[in-house]
Design a protein around this motif. Structure first.
Motif, short mmCIF file in Angstrom:
data_model
loop_
_atom_site.label_atom_id
_atom_site.label_comp_id
_atom_site.label_asym_id
_atom_site.label_seq_id
_atom_site.Cartn_x
_atom_site.Cartn_y
_atom_site.Cartn_z
N TYR A 98 1.83 -157.03 82.37
CA TYR A 98 0.65 -156.73 83.18
C TYR A 98 -0.63 -156.88 82.37
O TYR A 98 -1.62 -157.48 82.85
CB TYR A 98 0.76 -155.32 83.75
CG TYR A 98 -0.52 -154.84 84.41
CD1 TYR A 98 -0.86 -155.27 85.68
CD2 TYR A 98 -1.38 -153.97 83.74
CE1 TYR A 98 -2.04 -154.84 86.29
CE2 TYR A 98 -2.55 -153.54 84.33
CZ TYR A 98 -2.88 -153.97 85.61
OH TYR A 98 -4.04 -153.56 86.18
N ARG A 110 -1.44 -160.64 81.74
CA ARG A 110 -1.92 -161.36 82.93
C ARG A 110 -3.30 -160.87 83.36
O ARG A 110 -4.18 -161.68 83.66
CB ARG A 110 -0.92 -161.21 84.08
CG ARG A 110 0.38 -161.94 83.86
CD ARG A 110 1.22 -161.92 85.13
NE ARG A 110 1.60 -160.56 85.50
CZ ARG A 110 2.70 -159.96 85.10
NH1 ARG A 110 3.52 -160.59 84.29
NH2 ARG A 110 2.99 -158.73 85.50
N SER A 111 -3.48 -159.56 83.41
CA SER A 111 -4.74 -159.02 83.93
C SER A 111 -5.91 -159.30 82.99
O SER A 111 -7.05 -159.44 83.45
CB SER A 111 -4.60 -157.51 84.15
OG SER A 111 -4.35 -156.84 82.92
N ARG A 112 -5.65 -159.40 81.69
CA ARG A 112 -6.72 -159.64 80.73
C ARG A 112 -6.86 -161.11 80.34
O ARG A 112 -7.73 -161.47 79.56
CB ARG A 112 -6.46 -158.81 79.47
CG ARG A 112 -6.48 -157.32 79.70
CD ARG A 112 -5.96 -156.54 78.49
NE ARG A 112 -6.78 -156.81 77.32
CZ ARG A 112 -7.83 -156.08 76.95
NH1 ARG A 112 -8.20 -155.05 77.69
NH2 ARG A 112 -8.52 -156.37 75.87
N ASP A 168 -2.92 -168.78 86.02
CA ASP A 168 -3.60 -167.61 85.47
C ASP A 168 -3.02 -167.20 84.11
O ASP A 168 -3.75 -166.84 83.19
CB ASP A 168 -3.50 -166.43 86.44
CG ASP A 168 -4.28 -166.68 87.73
OD1 ASP A 168 -5.17 -167.55 87.71
OD2 ASP A 168 -3.98 -166.03 88.74
N GLU A 169 -1.69 -167.24 83.99
CA GLU A 169 -1.06 -166.76 82.77
C GLU A 169 -1.14 -167.77 81.63
O GLU A 169 -1.38 -167.42 80.48
CB GLU A 169 0.40 -166.41 83.04
CG GLU A 169 0.61 -165.19 83.90
CD GLU A 169 2.07 -164.80 84.00
OE1 GLU A 169 2.90 -165.46 83.34
OE2 GLU A 169 2.37 -163.84 84.72
#
Length: 391
Positions: free
Chosen positions: A70, A73-75, A297-298
């Motif tokens: 998480y 991915r989020s950062r 995104d990743e």
């Protein structure tokens, strides 16, 4: 300036969590097999309660796998170090737990041997694929087997923490039966995921040529030669593909249609070329070729997963036997940490799966694009000849 930036990127919060997860594995093993209650003077603390404590620690460590994913991915901080360490951390945790259960005689050794043998075999296949510039796609079987292995380990730890009077009572315990049922499912998925890897890599192991039993291209053409004029390479690729009855599609980002243009410049290419997609923007990769937003995104648009999905999408959408895809940084701008100008990911997809390779080309924008076109055409000629696309 590049060294400090690389160091900062290495120790991201996600990577720190991954390293901490690995460091906590010995704590779990000590909690499970050592007489720590006696060390602490807890004379009323039973071995069964100790197993329950170890199960709790194992669950906490397992949950950090979700946490580091998480955070990455989020950062937007997916790194090569993280990609390497995250699956390694899972394997270390599972192997340690299984071996500890065998040590405590809570689990027989044969399930552990099956699981560890699978990991050794798959790791060997990945090494062979990497030496050939290929990436064997992980299937959902692999992810499912990891989930079931972790659930089975937790159940065996809980089972060992129950006070049962005798073996007959244990055999009729719902938790005992559930633990073994989940373990059997995990073992089945372990074997199936291994066979899936071996099937995808059979051409690398000598069981079948790349592309199955299709006939070889004419011997007069040398598909292993990557250098040459684009016109000559395009003619060679078209001739080789036509000789074995294969159609081709392209998915291009940095080359903007140059590969398709080189192929269609060859007289008679209409018998071979199905079409091409110029997916310059990330939205085009996603909406036209079906590249997942997660991969973009990743990993970023210049990455192996995106290149592979571009090739698979072009093959699917254009109904071709073979598809080649390229995504990269032609310059002069656009460089990122770990992805300098000239970085190109290329993938080739056919009925047997896909292969990908990273290239690092030199020169200005035009030179990078020309070298990408030449490498793509040479890869198509190799596939037509029954070989792996990348040397």
């Amino acid at each position: 300036m590049s060294a400090p930036r690389a160091a900062e990127r290495l120790w991201t919060p996600a990577n720190v969590v991954t390293v901490v997860r690995i460091c906590l594995v010995p704590a779990f093993v000590v909690a499970l097999i050592s007489p720590w209650p006696q060390w602490m003077g807890l004379i009323d603390f039973s071995d069964h309660a100790k197993s329950l404590v170890a199960a709790g620690i194992f669950i906490v460590i397992s949950c950090t796998d979700w946490l580091d994913g998480y955070l990455a991915r989020s950062r937007g901080e997916v790194t090569d170090f993280g990609k390497f360490m995250d699956p390694l951390a899972d394997k270390i945790l599972v192997a340690a737990a299984l071996l500890a259960l065998v040590e405590l005689q809570a689990l027989p050794s044969w399930p552990v041997l099956i699981i560890l043998a699978r990991e050794f075999i798959v790791s060997g296949v990945r090494m062979v694929a990497a030496s050939r510039g290929e990436v064997i796609a992980a299937s959902w079987y692999g992810k499912a087997k990891t989930v079931f292995q972790i659930i089975a380990i937790v159940l065996f730890l809980l089972k060992d923490g129950l006070e049962l009077p005798d073996a007959a009572a244990a055999a009729h315990s719902p938790l005992y039966l559930t633990a073994w049922a989940v373990m059997i499912v995990a073992l089945v998925l372990t074997v199936v995921s291994m066979m899936d890897y071996l099937s995808k890599a059979r051409h690398l192991l000598g069981f079948a040529p790349r592309g199955g039993s299709r006939p070889a291209a004419p011997a007069a053409d040398d598909p292993n030669e990557a250098a040459g004029e684009p016109d000559d390479l395009a003619a060679r690729a078209v001739k080789a593909l036509d000789a074995v009855g294969l159609t081709v599609a392209t998915a291009e980002s940095l080359t903007g249609g140059l590969i398709a243009g080189a192929l269609t410049a060859v007289p008679g290419s209409s018998a071979v070329v199905r079409g091409g997609v110029v997916s310059y923007a990330a939205e085009a990769k996603r909406d036209v070729l079906g590249v997942s937003a997660e991969a973009i995104d990743e990993d970023g648009v210049v990455s192996e997963p995106v290149a592979r999905q571009m090739a698979q999408g072009a093959r699917r959408e254009l109904g071709a036997d073979v598809a080649v895809a390229v995504t990269g940084i032609a310059g002069p701008g656009g460089a990122e940490p770990g992805r300098p100008v000239g970085t190109v990911w290329m993938a080739v997809a056919d009925a047997d799966g896909s292969a990908a390779r990273r290239f690092q080309f030199e020169g200005d924008r035009a030179a990078v694009r020309d070298q990408t076109v030449e490498a793509a055409l040479a890869a198509l000629a190799r596939v037509a000849g029954g070989e792996a696309p990348f040397c």
